[in-house]
Scaffold this motif. Structure first.
Motif, PDB file in Angstrom:
ATOM      1  N   ALA A  59       0.832  -1.209   0.000  1.00 11.99           N
ATOM      2  CA  ALA A  59       0.000   0.000   0.000  1.00 11.99           C
ATOM      3  C   ALA A  59       0.863   1.253   0.000  1.00 11.99           C
ATOM      4  CB  ALA A  59      -0.934  -0.001   1.211  1.00 11.99           C
ATOM      5  N   ILE A  60       1.923   1.251   0.798  1.00 10.95           N
ATOM      6  CA  ILE A  60       2.820   2.411   0.842  1.00 10.95           C
ATOM      7  C   ILE A  60       3.513   2.575  -0.511  1.00 10.95           C
ATOM      8  CG2 ILE A  60       4.890   3.382   1.913  1.00 10.95           C
ATOM      9  CD1 ILE A  60       3.950   1.979   4.543  1.00 10.95           C
ATOM     10  N   ARG A  61       3.964   1.480  -1.108  1.00 14.90           N
ATOM     11  CA  ARG A  61       4.582   1.566  -2.447  1.00 14.90           C
ATOM     12  C   ARG A  61       3.595   2.125  -3.463  1.00 14.90           C
ATOM     13  NH1 ARG A  61       7.259  -3.688  -1.440  1.00 14.90           N
ATOM     14  NH2 ARG A  61       5.405  -4.642  -2.370  1.00 14.90           N
ATOM     15  N   ARG A  62       2.341   1.688  -3.408  1.00 18.75           N
ATOM     16  CA  ARG A  62       1.306   2.172  -4.326  1.00 18.75           C
ATOM     17  C   ARG A  62       1.151   3.688  -4.179  1.00 18.75           C
ATOM     18  NH1 ARG A  62      -2.891  -0.121  -6.863  1.00 18.75           N
ATOM     19  NH2 ARG A  62      -2.599  -2.106  -5.788  1.00 18.75           N
ATOM     20  N   LEU A  63       1.066   4.159  -2.935  1.00 16.72           N
ATOM     21  CA  LEU A  63       0.930   5.590  -2.675  1.00 16.72           C
ATOM     22  C   LEU A  63       2.159   6.348  -3.172  1.00 16.72           C
ATOM     23  CD1 LEU A  63      -0.582   5.138   0.863  1.00 16.72           C
ATOM     24  CD2 LEU A  63      -1.735   6.375  -1.004  1.00 16.72           C
ATOM     25  N   ASN A  64       3.346   5.804  -2.943  1.00 16.78           N
ATOM     26  CA  ASN A  64       4.585   6.438  -3.415  1.00 16.78           C
ATOM     27  C   ASN A  64       4.566   6.587  -4.939  1.00 16.78           C
ATOM     28  OD1 ASN A  64       6.710   4.544  -1.089  1.00 16.78           O
ATOM     29  ND2 ASN A  64       5.629   6.453  -0.732  1.00 16.78           N
ATOM     30  N   ARG A  65       4.231   5.513  -5.644  1.00 17.73           N
ATOM     31  CA  ARG A  65       4.221   5.533  -7.113  1.00 17.73           C
ATOM     32  C   ARG A  65       3.216   6.549  -7.651  1.00 17.73           C
ATOM     33  NH1 ARG A  65       4.311  -0.180  -6.558  1.00 17.73           N
ATOM     34  NH2 ARG A  65       2.092  -0.191  -7.077  1.00 17.73           N
ATOM     35  N   ALA A  66       2.124   6.745  -6.929  1.00 18.45           N
ATOM     36  CA  ALA A  66       1.089   7.673  -7.375  1.00 18.45           C
ATOM     37  C   ALA A  66       1.391   9.125  -6.989  1.00 18.45           C
ATOM     38  CB  ALA A  66      -0.268   7.249  -6.802  1.00 18.45           C
ATOM     39  N   GLY A  67       2.482   9.354  -6.268  1.00 20.41           N
ATOM     40  CA  GLY A  67       2.867  10.711  -5.911  1.00 20.41           C
ATOM     41  C   GLY A  67       2.179  11.279  -4.684  1.00 20.41           C
ATOM     42  N   TRP A  68       1.606  10.418  -3.866  1.00 17.24           N
ATOM     43  CA  TRP A  68       0.956  10.865  -2.631  1.00 17.24           C
ATOM     44  C   TRP A  68       2.003  11.061  -1.538  1.00 17.24           C
ATOM     45  CZ3 TRP A  68      -4.494   9.833  -0.926  1.00 17.24           C
ATOM     46  CH2 TRP A  68      -5.368   9.692  -2.018  1.00 17.24           C
ATOM     47  N   TRP A  69       1.718  11.995  -0.639  1.00 17.98           N
ATOM     48  CA  TRP A  69       2.469  12.052   0.616  1.00 17.98           C
ATOM     49  C   TRP A  69       2.013  10.876   1.468  1.00 17.98           C
ATOM     50  CZ3 TRP A  69       6.229  15.133  -0.111  1.00 17.98           C
ATOM     51  CH2 TRP A  69       6.095  16.388  -0.693  1.00 17.98           C
ATOM     52  N   VAL A  70       2.941  10.206   2.129  1.00 22.73           N
ATOM     53  CA  VAL A  70       2.609   9.140   3.072  1.00 22.73           C
ATOM     54  C   VAL A  70       3.117   9.609   4.427  1.00 22.73           C
ATOM     55  CG1 VAL A  70       2.907   6.728   3.702  1.00 22.73           C
ATOM     56  CG2 VAL A  70       2.801   7.384   1.277  1.00 22.73           C
ATOM     57  N   ILE A  71       2.168   9.882   5.322  1.00 29.77           N
ATOM     58  CA  ILE A  71       2.498  10.481   6.612  1.00 29.77           C
ATOM     59  C   ILE A  71       1.869   9.645   7.721  1.00 29.77           C
ATOM     60  CG2 ILE A  71       2.277  12.547   8.046  1.00 29.77           C
ATOM     61  CD1 ILE A  71       2.128  14.154   5.371  1.00 29.77           C
ATOM     62  N   VAL A  72       2.692   9.194   8.637  1.00 27.50           N
ATOM     63  CA  VAL A  72       2.211   8.397   9.765  1.00 27.50           C
ATOM     64  C   VAL A  72       1.864   9.341  10.914  1.00 27.50           C
ATOM     65  CG1 VAL A  72       2.810   6.637  11.475  1.00 27.50           C
ATOM     66  CG2 VAL A  72       3.489   6.348   9.079  1.00 27.50           C
ATOM     67  N   ILE A  73       0.676   9.149  11.464  1.00 24.41           N
ATOM     68  CA  ILE A  73       0.146   9.951  12.567  1.00 24.41           C
ATOM     69  C   ILE A  73      -0.175   8.967  13.700  1.00 24.41           C
ATOM     70  CG2 ILE A  73      -1.719  11.488  13.293  1.00 24.41           C
ATOM     71  CD1 ILE A  73      -0.051  12.754  11.101  1.00 24.41           C
ATOM     72  N   THR A  74       0.561   9.046  14.821  1.00 29.10           N
ATOM     73  CA  THR A  74       0.392   8.019  15.851  1.00 29.10           C
ATOM     74  C   THR A  74       0.390   8.592  17.268  1.00 29.10           C
ATOM     75  OG1 THR A  74       1.345   5.952  16.729  1.00 29.10           O
ATOM     76  CG2 THR A  74       2.892   7.505  15.769  1.00 29.10           C
TER      77      THR A  74
END
Length: 193
Positions: A59-74
């Motif tokens: 899922a993270i790779r998919r988001l990366n390839r699509a140009g999305w920011w991936v930000i973890v909020i915990t």
């Protein structure tokens, strides 16, 4: 409220990641950590406690390839309770960053809340805006990264995750198990991004 950029292992006050955010807003996937990206074990703070949820890395790779920011909020109440310190959280996030990189995936930044309003010890006993369902961590991430909130989403395993997003006009979704990549693919399509 604390932040760790993943481009380089630096303290929470570090400047933006090496891949500097552009002026053009992009969609962001705000992802909860424990119970969403990795299997919930209760106050995970060591690499040996991390097992990725099925489909999380994809899922993270998919988001990366699509140009999305991936930000973890915990939320990291374990710090507030004295189970471990903030450097332990940052060290785990650095390990997660390295493990994901070895698998071809990237988280752009980790943001965590070390507070708890009623059970926190010392300076961590704070009623803060950064502990979900408060929107403080997302607000800070959106100040640091050019995010298009209308095309973004937050995904977590608790209603408080979605509530944090709703406060800022970001779609909130509940992860109830199953392959995370399948769910993220659907949420991306629904976002119109």
């Amino acid at each position: 409220m604390s932040r760790l950029d993943t481009a380089e292992p630096e303290p929470p006050s570090a400047p933006r990641p090496a891949e500097a955010p552009t002026a053009t807003p992009r969609p962001a996937a705000f992802l909860d950590r424990d119970g969403t990206l990795n299997v919930e074990v209760g106050y995970a703070h060591r690499p040996d406690q991390i097992s990725w949820i099925d489909g999380a890395v994809a899922a993270i790779r998919r988001l990366n390839r699509a140009g999305w920011w991936v930000i973890v909020i915990t939320n990291q109440a374990g710090v507030a309770y004295g189970y471990y310190d903030e450097e332990t959280v940052r060290a785990l996030h650095r390990w997660m960053t390295a493990d994901l990189a070895a698998r071809g995936a990237r988280v752009d930044a980790f943001y965590y809340c070390p507070h708890h309003a009623t059970r926190g010890l010392g300076r961590y006993r704070v009623a803060c805006d950064c502990r979900k369902p408060g929107p403080g961590l997302l607000r800070q991430a959106m100040a640091d990264f050019p995010v298009d909130p209308a095309r973004s989403f937050i995904l977590g395993d608790k209603p408080s995750d979605g509530a944090a997003g709703h406060a800022l006009g970001i779609a909130g979704h509940l992860y109830r198990g199953g392959d995370l990549d399948t769910l993220v693919s659907r949420l991306m399509a629904e976002s119109g991004a």
